[in-house]
Write an enzyme that holds these catalytic residues in place. Structure first.
Site, PDB file in Angstrom:
ATOM      1  N   HIS A  77       0.876  -1.164   0.000  1.00 38.45           N
ATOM      2  CA  HIS A  77       0.000   0.000   0.000  1.00 38.45           C
ATOM      3  C   HIS A  77       0.920   1.222   0.000  1.00 38.45           C
ATOM      4  O   HIS A  77       2.018   1.177   0.564  1.00 38.45           O
ATOM      5  CB  HIS A  77      -0.835  -0.051   1.287  1.00 38.45           C
ATOM      6  CG  HIS A  77      -1.930   0.958   1.372  1.00 38.45           C
ATOM      7  ND1 HIS A  77      -1.690   2.279   1.643  1.00 38.45           N
ATOM      8  CD2 HIS A  77      -3.266   0.842   1.226  1.00 38.45           C
ATOM      9  CE1 HIS A  77      -2.842   2.938   1.671  1.00 38.45           C
ATOM     10  NE2 HIS A  77      -3.821   2.088   1.415  1.00 38.45           N
ATOM     11  N   ASP A  83       3.366  -3.899   8.009  1.00 45.72           N
ATOM     12  CA  ASP A  83       2.101  -3.173   7.863  1.00 45.72           C
ATOM     13  C   ASP A  83       0.972  -4.177   8.088  1.00 45.72           C
ATOM     14  O   ASP A  83       0.710  -5.022   7.226  1.00 45.72           O
ATOM     15  CB  ASP A  83       2.048  -2.563   6.459  1.00 45.72           C
ATOM     16  CG  ASP A  83       0.668  -2.005   6.113  1.00 45.72           C
ATOM     17  OD1 ASP A  83      -0.271  -2.145   6.932  1.00 45.72           O
ATOM     18  OD2 ASP A  83       0.525  -1.455   5.008  1.00 45.72           O
ATOM     19  N   GLN A 127      -4.201  -4.817   7.012  1.00 46.67           N
ATOM     20  CA  GLN A 127      -5.163  -5.781   6.447  1.00 46.67           C
ATOM     21  C   GLN A 127      -5.165  -7.105   7.193  1.00 46.67           C
ATOM     22  O   GLN A 127      -5.969  -7.976   6.871  1.00 46.67           O
ATOM     23  CB  GLN A 127      -4.842  -6.079   4.977  1.00 46.67           C
ATOM     24  CG  GLN A 127      -5.180  -4.999   3.982  1.00 46.67           C
ATOM     25  CD  GLN A 127      -6.649  -4.587   3.973  1.00 46.67           C
ATOM     26  OE1 GLN A 127      -7.534  -5.313   4.410  1.00 46.67           O
ATOM     27  NE2 GLN A 127      -6.899  -3.412   3.451  1.00 46.67           N
ATOM     28  N   LYS A 158     -10.229  -0.329  10.358  1.00 48.95           N
ATOM     29  CA  LYS A 158     -10.521  -1.520   9.553  1.00 48.95           C
ATOM     30  C   LYS A 158     -10.983  -2.669  10.441  1.00 48.95           C
ATOM     31  O   LYS A 158     -11.337  -3.736   9.962  1.00 48.95           O
ATOM     32  CB  LYS A 158      -9.276  -1.945   8.764  1.00 48.95           C
ATOM     33  CG  LYS A 158      -8.927  -0.980   7.628  1.00 48.95           C
ATOM     34  CD  LYS A 158      -7.847  -1.574   6.750  1.00 48.95           C
ATOM     35  CE  LYS A 158      -7.032  -0.540   6.000  1.00 48.95           C
ATOM     36  NZ  LYS A 158      -7.731   0.104   4.912  1.00 48.95           N
ATOM     37  N   CYS A 160      -4.636   2.336  -3.770  1.00 46.74           N
ATOM     38  CA  CYS A 160      -3.415   2.879  -3.147  1.00 46.74           C
ATOM     39  C   CYS A 160      -2.242   1.929  -3.325  1.00 46.74           C
ATOM     40  O   CYS A 160      -1.403   1.800  -2.431  1.00 46.74           O
ATOM     41  CB  CYS A 160      -3.617   3.187  -1.669  1.00 46.74           C
ATOM     42  SG  CYS A 160      -4.871   4.419  -1.385  1.00 46.74           S
TER      43      CYS A 160
END
Lengths: 404, 147
Positions: free
Chosen positions: A118, A195, A198, A221, A361
Site C-alpha cells: 500500500h 504493515d 489488512q 478496519k 493505493c
C-alpha cells in the site's frame, strides 16, 4: 452464544438491509457497542488525559492507559510501553520512517519493500531513500501473489538495513510469509517493519511469533473509529529513537533552549491524545474477541469461496491472486473485459452495492500486474451468503448495462 | 436521468463506437490528460488552421464516461475557433459542477449536454470533465503540451 446474525444486528448500517457493503478492506463498519463506548467516554469521563489532578482527568487517563494495555495483550502480550497510539497505519509507518529510518539508514544502504505495498508502506521509504541516498529494492510476487523464499533470500542482503512488508496484501489478499522473511532479515542484520492494516482485522496477531521489530495497524478496519491507529515497536529500538512530533505531553523538563523527553510510550505521543477513540478501539477489540477469529475466518472463507466460484462462471471476469479462496483474507480483486472498474462500481452503486474500484493505493502493483485499475469486493464476518448471491446476480448484468 | 439509463442511451454508443478516437496527421497541438486516481488517460491532438480547429482526435483509455465525454467533445469543437472551444469547455465544466444550469447555455453543448446528470454523481465528475479540462489547458497554454 451470539450467532453471526446476532452480531450483524449490532450494525445499524448493515441491519437496515438497504445496502450491501463489500468494501471492508477500505474500512469496516462499526457496531453500536463501539459507538456507545466512545459516546460514554465523552459523556462521563471527558477531560484531558495525563494532565489533570482531578477525578475526571484521572478517569480519562485510566481509560486511555487501559486501552493501551488491552492492545498490548491483543497483539501477543507485549509491554504497554511498546504500544504507541497514532492516527492510523500511515502515521505509524511515518513515525518509524522519520524517527528510525532517517537516523539509521545511510547512503548506499538498501531498504527492501514489496511491489504489493500500500502507498502507506512505500512512500515513507521512498522519502528516506531519497533523502539518505539509500536504494529501494522490490520483492516481487509470483503469479499466485506469493513472495517465494528464493525471491527474498536473493534480495535481502548484508546491505539491507530495513525490510518493510505488508502482512496481508490489500489487493491480492495474500498473507505474506512475514515470519520467515523477518527471521532471514534479522540474520542479515536488518530491522523489520510490518504493515498489519489488512491482517489485524482478520487473524490473531502475535508480534513476538512474527518476530518483527515494528508492527503498524489501524483501528478503523477492525470496527474501531477512524483516527486511532497503533504502532508496536520493540522497546530497545523505541528507546533510542528521537521523537517524531514534539510539543505538549511528550516532555519531561523544558527550558527556553532545550527539553528532555518523557519516557516510553509518551515520548511518541505529542499533543492531546485521542483518548475517546482509544476507548473505541479497546471496545472493538473486545467485540472482535467475542466474535472470535475462528468464526471470522470461517465466514470469510465461505463467502470468498462463493464469490470466487460465482465469478469463475462469468467468462469475462479475471480474478487476481491465488486460485484458493482461503488465501484471500476476504479480498477478491477482479477486472471485467471491456468494462472499466469505475463503471462497474457505478453501476453496482445503482443497485446499492458498495465495492471499491481504482488502484487501491497500490499503483506499483497495478503496473506490475498490467492493470490500470481493478475492482475489489471485500467481505467481513458480518456479510452473508445472500449478499454474495445478490452481488453476483447484479454483477452478471453489468455488461448488458454497458452495451454488450 | 438514472445512471443506467445514461449509459444505455448516451454513453455506451460513444464508448463502444467512438467516431473521433483516431490519430491526426501532423497535429499542431497535442496534450495528454490523466486522472491518476482511476487510470483515465487520454491524449488529444488538434490541427489548427487560421485560429480554427480544423481537425481533432483523441487516443487513450479509461472509463466509459471519460471516453464518451471526450468523443462528444471532439464532435462539438471541430470547426470552432479556439475561443469558442474554450467557452464550450467552461460551459461543460460549469454544467458538471452544477454551477451552470440555464438551458440556453447548456444547449450550446449539443449532445454533450446529455451528461448534465453527472452533476449528481460526484464520484464521476472527474471522468466527465477530463477531456474538456485537457482541451482548455491545451488551447490556453499550448506551450505545456507535447507539441
Amino acid at each position: 452464544m451470539k450467532t453471526l446474525e446476532d452480531f450483524r444486528a449490532d450494525f445499524d448500517i448493515l441491519s437496515s438491509g438497504e445496502y450491501i457493503y463489500f468494501d471492508n478492506a477500505a474500512t469496516s463498519q462499526r457496531p453500536r457497542q463501539v459507538l456507545d463506548a466512545v459516546s460514554e467516554f465523552y459523556k462521563t469521563k471527558n477531560a484531558n488525559p495525563l494532565r489533570g489532578l482531578y477525578d475526571f482527568s484521572m478517569a480519562a487517563t485510566e481509560e486511555y492507559e487501559s486501552a493501551r494495555s488491552l492492545v498490548a495483550d491483543f497483539i501477543g502480550g507485549v509491554s504497554p510501553e511498546e504500544i504507541i497510539f497514532t492516527r492510523n497505519t500511515t502515521e505509524s509507518i511515518n513515525l518509524v520512517a522519520y524517527s528510525y529510518g532517517m537516523d539509521n539508514i545511510s547512503e548506499g544502504d538498501e531498504i527492501v519493500v514489496t511491489v504489493m505495498e500500500h502507498h502507506s508502506n512505500l512512500l515513507p521509504w521512498q522519502m528516506v531513500a531519497r533523502k539518505k541516498g539509500a536504494k529501494l529494492v522490490f520483492l516481487e510476487p509470483d503469479s499466485e501473489g506469493v513472495i517465494t523464499r528464493d525471491e527474498y533470500t536473493n534480495k535481502i542482503t548484508d546491505r539491507t538495513k530495513l525490510v518493510a512488508i505488508g502482512h496481508v496484501s490489500n489487493v491480492f489478499g495474500v498473507t505474506n510469509p512475514v515470519k520467515e522473511i523477518a527471521a532471514f532479515a534479522h540474520e542479515k542484520g536488518a530491522v523489520v517493519v510490518v504493515d498489519g492494516a489488512q491482517s489485524a482485522p482478520h487473524m490473531k496477531i502475535d508480534v513476538k511469533d512474527l518476530g518483527c521489530d515494528f508492527f503498524a495497524f489501524s483501528g478503523h478496519k477492525m470496527m474501531a473509529p477512524m483516527g486511532i491507529g497503533v504502532l508496536f515497536g520493540k522497546k530497545a529500538l523505541l528507546e533510542n529513537m528521537s521523537p517524531f512530533l514534539t510539543g505538549g505531553e511528550m516532555i519531561e523538563y523544558v527550558t527556553r533552549e532545550d527539553a528532555t523527553y518523557a519516557g516510553l510510550p509518551h515520548k511518541f505521543e505529542a499533543g492531546t491524545v485521542n483518548a475517546g477513540d482509544a476507548v473505541g478501539l479497546s471496545r472493538a477489540i473486545d467485540y472482535l474477541s467475542e466474535v472470535g477469529y475462528e468464526r471470522i475466518r470461517q465466514q470469510e472463507d465461505k463467502l470468498t469461496a462463493l464469490l470466487m466460484e460465482g465469478l469463475k462462471n462469468l467468462p469475462y471476469i479475471k480474478i487476481y491472486g491465488s486460485g484458493d479462496a482461503a488465501k484471500h483474507c476476504g479480498i477478491v480483486t477482479f477486472t471485467m473485459e471491456g468494462v472499466h472498474p469505475h463503471d462497474i462500481a457505478s453501476v453496482l452503486n445503482d443497485d446499492k452495492i458498495c465495492i471499491r474500484a481504482g488502484h487501491h493505493c497500490a499503483q506499483p502493483l497495478m503496473q506490475f500486474i498490467g492493470a490500470g485499475s481493478t475492482a475489489r469486493a471485500s467481505v467481513y464476518f458480518y456479510n452473508t451468503e445472500k449478499e454474495v448471491e445478490v452481488f453476483l446476480d447484479k454483477l452478471s448484468k453489468v455488461r448488458e448495462v454497458m452495451g454488450y | 436521468m438514472e445512471l443506467k439509463q445514461l449509459y444505455r442511451e448516451i454513453v455506451n454508443e460513444h464508448n463502444l463506437h467512438p467516431v473521433n478516437k483516431k490519430k491526426i496527421d501532423s497535429p499542431d497541438l497535442v496534450m495528454r490528460g490523466v486522472n491518476p486516481s482511476c487510470g483515465d488517460d487520454i491524449t488529444l491532438s488538434f490541427k489548427i488552421k487560421d485560429g480554427v480547429i480544423a481537425d481533432a482526435g483523441y487516443e487513450g483509455s479509461g472509463c466509459a464516461i471519460s471516453q464518451a465525454s471526450v468523443d462528444m467533445m471532439v464532435d462539438q469543437i471541430i470547426g470552432k475557433s479556439k475561443d469558442e472551444a474554450i467557452k464550450l469547455a467552461q460551459t461543460f465544466v460549469g454544467m458538471i459542477k452544477g454551477e451552470i444550469t440555464d438551458e440556453e447555455s447548456i444547449e450550446a453543448l449539443d449532445e454533450a449536454a446529455a451528461l448534465q446528470d453527472v452533476a449528481h454523481m460526484p464520484a464521476r465528475v472527474k471522468c466527465a470533465v477530463l477531456g474538456w479540462h485537457t482541451m482548455q489547458e491545451m488551447l490556453e497554454n499550448p506551450e505545456k503540451g507535447e507539441k
